[in-house]
Scaffold this motif. Structure first.
Motif, PDB file in Angstrom:
ATOM      1  N   VAL A  26       0.832  -1.200   0.000  1.00  0.00           N
ATOM      2  CA  VAL A  26       0.000   0.000   0.000  1.00  0.00           C
ATOM      3  C   VAL A  26       0.870   1.256   0.000  1.00  0.00           C
ATOM      4  CG1 VAL A  26      -1.694   1.333   1.311  1.00  0.00           C
ATOM      5  CG2 VAL A  26      -1.938  -1.150   1.121  1.00  0.00           C
ATOM      6  N   TYR A  27       1.898   1.261   0.821  1.00  0.00           N
ATOM      7  CA  TYR A  27       2.850   2.385   0.893  1.00  0.00           C
ATOM      8  C   TYR A  27       3.472   2.631  -0.480  1.00  0.00           C
ATOM      9  CZ  TYR A  27       6.765   5.063   3.030  1.00  0.00           C
ATOM     10  OH  TYR A  27       7.681   6.021   3.391  1.00  0.00           O
ATOM     11  N   GLU A  28       3.885   1.573  -1.130  1.00  0.00           N
ATOM     12  CA  GLU A  28       4.478   1.658  -2.465  1.00  0.00           C
ATOM     13  C   GLU A  28       3.505   2.283  -3.457  1.00  0.00           C
ATOM     14  OE1 GLU A  28       4.795  -1.896  -5.447  1.00  0.00           O
ATOM     15  OE2 GLU A  28       6.579  -1.911  -4.170  1.00  0.00           O
ATOM     16  N   GLN A  29       2.258   1.853  -3.429  1.00  0.00           N
ATOM     17  CA  GLN A  29       1.260   2.373  -4.355  1.00  0.00           C
ATOM     18  C   GLN A  29       0.985   3.849  -4.098  1.00  0.00           C
ATOM     19  OE1 GLN A  29       0.126   0.738  -6.996  1.00  0.00           O
ATOM     20  NE2 GLN A  29      -0.919   2.633  -7.608  1.00  0.00           N
ATOM     21  N   LEU A  30       0.893   4.230  -2.833  1.00  0.00           N
ATOM     22  CA  LEU A  30       0.690   5.635  -2.499  1.00  0.00           C
ATOM     23  C   LEU A  30       1.851   6.488  -2.992  1.00  0.00           C
ATOM     24  CD1 LEU A  30      -0.686   5.346   1.152  1.00  0.00           C
ATOM     25  CD2 LEU A  30      -1.977   5.990  -0.891  1.00  0.00           C
ATOM     26  N   LEU A  31       3.053   5.990  -2.841  1.00  0.00           N
ATOM     27  CA  LEU A  31       4.233   6.723  -3.286  1.00  0.00           C
ATOM     28  C   LEU A  31       4.220   6.917  -4.796  1.00  0.00           C
ATOM     29  CD1 LEU A  31       6.818   8.010  -2.204  1.00  0.00           C
ATOM     30  CD2 LEU A  31       7.956   5.806  -2.467  1.00  0.00           C
ATOM     31  N   LEU A  32       3.846   5.882  -5.534  1.00  0.00           N
ATOM     32  CA  LEU A  32       3.765   5.982  -6.991  1.00  0.00           C
ATOM     33  C   LEU A  32       2.690   6.986  -7.417  1.00  0.00           C
ATOM     34  CD1 LEU A  32       4.060   2.187  -7.910  1.00  0.00           C
ATOM     35  CD2 LEU A  32       5.764   3.962  -8.392  1.00  0.00           C
ATOM     36  N   GLU A  33       1.548   6.952  -6.736  1.00  0.00           N
ATOM     37  CA  GLU A  33       0.448   7.849  -7.085  1.00  0.00           C
ATOM     38  C   GLU A  33       0.785   9.309  -6.786  1.00  0.00           C
ATOM     39  OE1 GLU A  33      -2.894   6.390  -4.918  1.00  0.00           O
ATOM     40  OE2 GLU A  33      -3.117   4.574  -6.143  1.00  0.00           O
ATOM     41  N   TRP A  34       1.335   9.554  -5.598  1.00  0.00           N
ATOM     42  CA  TRP A  34       1.651  10.934  -5.221  1.00  0.00           C
ATOM     43  C   TRP A  34       2.810  11.493  -6.036  1.00  0.00           C
ATOM     44  CZ3 TRP A  34       0.333  14.055  -0.569  1.00  0.00           C
ATOM     45  CH2 TRP A  34      -0.885  13.649  -0.001  1.00  0.00           C
ATOM     46  N   ASN A  35       3.724  10.624  -6.456  1.00  0.00           N
ATOM     47  CA  ASN A  35       4.855  11.096  -7.249  1.00  0.00           C
ATOM     48  C   ASN A  35       4.433  11.604  -8.615  1.00  0.00           C
ATOM     49  OD1 ASN A  35       7.434  11.386  -6.216  1.00  0.00           O
ATOM     50  ND2 ASN A  35       7.945   9.222  -6.371  1.00  0.00           N
ATOM     51  N   GLU A  36       3.242  11.213  -9.076  1.00  0.00           N
ATOM     52  CA  GLU A  36       2.739  11.729 -10.352  1.00  0.00           C
ATOM     53  C   GLU A  36       2.332  13.189 -10.239  1.00  0.00           C
ATOM     54  OE1 GLU A  36      -0.428   9.230 -11.630  1.00  0.00           O
ATOM     55  OE2 GLU A  36       0.853   7.477 -11.993  1.00  0.00           O
ATOM     56  N   LYS A  37       2.029  13.659  -9.016  1.00  0.00           N
ATOM     57  CA  LYS A  37       1.602  15.032  -8.791  1.00  0.00           C
ATOM     58  C   LYS A  37       2.669  15.880  -8.114  1.00  0.00           C
ATOM     59  CE  LYS A  37      -3.158  13.411  -8.074  1.00  0.00           C
ATOM     60  NZ  LYS A  37      -4.309  13.369  -7.124  1.00  0.00           N
ATOM     61  N   PHE A  38       3.416  15.239  -7.214  1.00  0.00           N
ATOM     62  CA  PHE A  38       4.419  15.966  -6.438  1.00  0.00           C
ATOM     63  C   PHE A  38       5.779  15.276  -6.574  1.00  0.00           C
ATOM     64  CE2 PHE A  38       0.329  16.090  -4.164  1.00  0.00           C
ATOM     65  CZ  PHE A  38       0.055  17.448  -4.238  1.00  0.00           C
ATOM     66  N   LEU A  40       8.115  13.912  -4.721  1.00  0.00           N
ATOM     67  CA  LEU A  40       8.451  13.422  -3.388  1.00  0.00           C
ATOM     68  C   LEU A  40       9.815  12.765  -3.349  1.00  0.00           C
ATOM     69  CD1 LEU A  40       5.037  11.823  -2.337  1.00  0.00           C
ATOM     70  CD2 LEU A  40       5.957  14.038  -1.642  1.00  0.00           C
ATOM     71  N   THR A  41      10.155  12.035  -4.388  1.00  0.00           N
ATOM     72  CA  THR A  41      11.423  11.311  -4.455  1.00  0.00           C
ATOM     73  C   THR A  41      11.846  11.144  -5.900  1.00  0.00           C
ATOM     74  OG1 THR A  41      12.476   9.158  -4.066  1.00  0.00           O
ATOM     75  CG2 THR A  41      10.088   9.171  -4.274  1.00  0.00           C
ATOM     76  N   ALA A  42      13.154  11.128  -6.131  1.00  0.00           N
ATOM     77  CA  ALA A  42      13.665  10.931  -7.485  1.00  0.00           C
ATOM     78  C   ALA A  42      13.543   9.484  -7.930  1.00  0.00           C
ATOM     79  CB  ALA A  42      15.124  11.378  -7.557  1.00  0.00           C
ATOM     80  N   VAL A  43      13.393   8.583  -6.977  1.00  0.00           N
ATOM     81  CA  VAL A  43      13.238   7.163  -7.293  1.00  0.00           C
ATOM     82  C   VAL A  43      11.764   6.909  -7.583  1.00  0.00           C
ATOM     83  CG1 VAL A  43      13.529   4.800  -6.467  1.00  0.00           C
ATOM     84  CG2 VAL A  43      15.183   6.572  -5.813  1.00  0.00           C
ATOM     85  N   ARG A  44      11.446   6.540  -8.827  1.00  0.00           N
ATOM     86  CA  ARG A  44      10.048   6.424  -9.235  1.00  0.00           C
ATOM     87  C   ARG A  44       9.670   5.039  -9.730  1.00  0.00           C
ATOM     88  NH1 ARG A  44       7.591  11.465 -10.013  1.00  0.00           N
ATOM     89  NH2 ARG A  44       8.973  13.217  -9.594  1.00  0.00           N
ATOM     90  N   LEU A  97       7.826  11.903  12.527  1.00  0.00           N
ATOM     91  CA  LEU A  97       8.423  12.265  11.247  1.00  0.00           C
ATOM     92  C   LEU A  97       8.434  13.781  11.142  1.00  0.00           C
ATOM     93  CD1 LEU A  97       6.418   9.768   9.003  1.00  0.00           C
ATOM     94  CD2 LEU A  97       8.736   9.436   9.877  1.00  0.00           C
ATOM     95  N   ALA A  98       9.566  14.355  10.767  1.00  0.00           N
ATOM     96  CA  ALA A  98       9.659  15.813  10.649  1.00  0.00           C
ATOM     97  C   ALA A  98      10.306  16.187   9.329  1.00  0.00           C
ATOM     98  CB  ALA A  98      10.460  16.401  11.813  1.00  0.00           C
ATOM     99  N   ASP A  99       9.725  17.177   8.662  1.00  0.00           N
ATOM    100  CA  ASP A  99      10.298  17.689   7.421  1.00  0.00           C
ATOM    101  C   ASP A  99       9.891  19.148   7.278  1.00  0.00           C
ATOM    102  OD1 ASP A  99      11.611  16.176   4.823  1.00  0.00           O
ATOM    103  OD2 ASP A  99      10.595  18.038   4.278  1.00  0.00           O
ATOM    104  N   ALA A 100      10.720  19.908   6.578  1.00  0.00           N
ATOM    105  CA  ALA A 100      10.437  21.330   6.401  1.00  0.00           C
ATOM    106  C   ALA A 100       9.486  21.595   5.241  1.00  0.00           C
ATOM    107  CB  ALA A 100      11.743  22.087   6.177  1.00  0.00           C
ATOM    108  N   THR A 101       9.234  20.592   4.408  1.00  0.00           N
ATOM    109  CA  THR A 101       8.408  20.762   3.212  1.00  0.00           C
ATOM    110  C   THR A 101       6.993  20.244   3.456  1.00  0.00           C
ATOM    111  OG1 THR A 101      10.370  20.479   1.825  1.00  0.00           O
ATOM    112  CG2 THR A 101       8.229  20.263   0.744  1.00  0.00           C
ATOM    113  N   GLY A 102       6.021  21.108   3.290  1.00  0.00           N
ATOM    114  CA  GLY A 102       4.645  20.781   3.621  1.00  0.00           C
ATOM    115  C   GLY A 102       4.068  19.615   2.843  1.00  0.00           C
ATOM    116  N   LYS A 103       4.345  19.537   1.538  1.00  0.00           N
ATOM    117  CA  LYS A 103       3.752  18.464   0.733  1.00  0.00           C
ATOM    118  C   LYS A 103       4.280  17.092   1.165  1.00  0.00           C
ATOM    119  CE  LYS A 103       7.173  18.862  -3.014  1.00  0.00           C
ATOM    120  NZ  LYS A 103       7.388  19.171  -4.455  1.00  0.00           N
ATOM    121  N   LYS A 104       5.505  17.047   1.616  1.00  0.00           N
ATOM    122  CA  LYS A 104       6.061  15.781   2.087  1.00  0.00           C
ATOM    123  C   LYS A 104       5.441  15.381   3.429  1.00  0.00           C
ATOM    124  CE  LYS A 104      10.364  16.381  -0.480  1.00  0.00           C
ATOM    125  NZ  LYS A 104      11.824  16.555  -0.430  1.00  0.00           N
TER     126      LYS A 104
END
Length: 237
Positions: A26-38, A40-44, A97-104
């Motif tokens: 599920v995590y993998e699928q969410l990452l693939l879906e969100w990467n199409e819009k944002f 998030l990571t260079a690994v796609r 989890l902490a990050d300075a970027t809101g979308k992440k």
């Protein structure tokens, strides 16, 4: 999925349950879906996500062991690495989890909610601000970071958050030993002690991967961390 699960057992002696495998799927699928819009990571690609993100995150277990019942903060988490894979493996771990970027941060919050990860939260914050906050300063058993900054800078980000007796862990590449040598002064000033480097082998990685561990032996002086931006501009060397 079966191949990387096999690698987890072969390289890290980690046996993932069917439920944990489903969570990673599920995590993998969410990452693939969100990467199409944002971005998030260079690994796609799926293979890259499973090895360069999931498996690489789990290498932390080689140095940290069982994290159930521990408080772990993942600073500069990006899309949730290494924190979320470790939380899936150790469901009784408390995760920040902490990050300075809101979308992440929004993505991490969505993953936490979708996977039903209890005692987990994601916040938008800079490490320097967290280190001066009563809520976070010297509160965590483990503070982790992956591909955030060079180690002299990272020490000022992470060590103020580690409780005395806890540990910071940084995932590094071939420069690990040189960076640790450059960090001796920062480690001493910030309350660290007993540094060590652990080499970890990974499939399909040309370069070696390393885990840098620094134990927290004494309280960080109140004038650290310095104001936002200063640790990266003028590292303690």
């Amino acid at each position: 999925m079966e191949i990387w699960v096999k690698y987890a057992l072969e390289y890290l002696n980690i046996s993932l349950s069917v439920y944990q495998q489903e969570q990673f799927a599920v995590y993998e699928q969410l990452l693939l879906e969100w990467n199409e819009k944002f971005n998030l990571t260079a690994v796609r690609d799926i293979g890259g996500i499973r090895i360069k993100h999931f498996l690489d995150s789990l290498t932390c277990t080689k140095a940290l062991g069982d994290l159930n019942g521990k408080n772990l903060a993942d600073i500069g988490t990006g899309a949730g690495f290494p924190g979320i894979p470790l939380k899936i493996l150790f469901p009784e771990m408390n995760l920040l989890l902490a990050d300075a970027t809101g979308k992440k941060v929004n993505f991490c919050q969505h993953v936490i909610q979708t996977l039903g990860l209890k005692n987990s939260r994601a916040i938008q914050a800079r490490a320097e601000e967290m280190g001066l906050s009563k809520e976070h300063r010297e509160r965590y058993d483990v503070v982790a970071a992956r591909a955030v900054a060079r180690l002299p800078i990272l020490c000022e980000y992470l060590l103020p958050l580690v409780k005395i007796g806890g540990v910071m862990i940084a995932q590094k590449g071939e420069t690990a030993a040189d960076e640790l040598a450059q960090s001796k002064k920062a480690i001493q000033i910030l309350g660290g002690k007993n540094q060590s480097i652990l080499s970890v082998s990974m499939p399909f990685f040309e370069d070696r991967r390393y885990l840098v561990l620094i134990q927290k032996a004494s309280a960080t002086p109140f004038n650290y961390p310095r104001r936002t931006g200063l640790p990266s501009q003028k590292p303690i060397l």
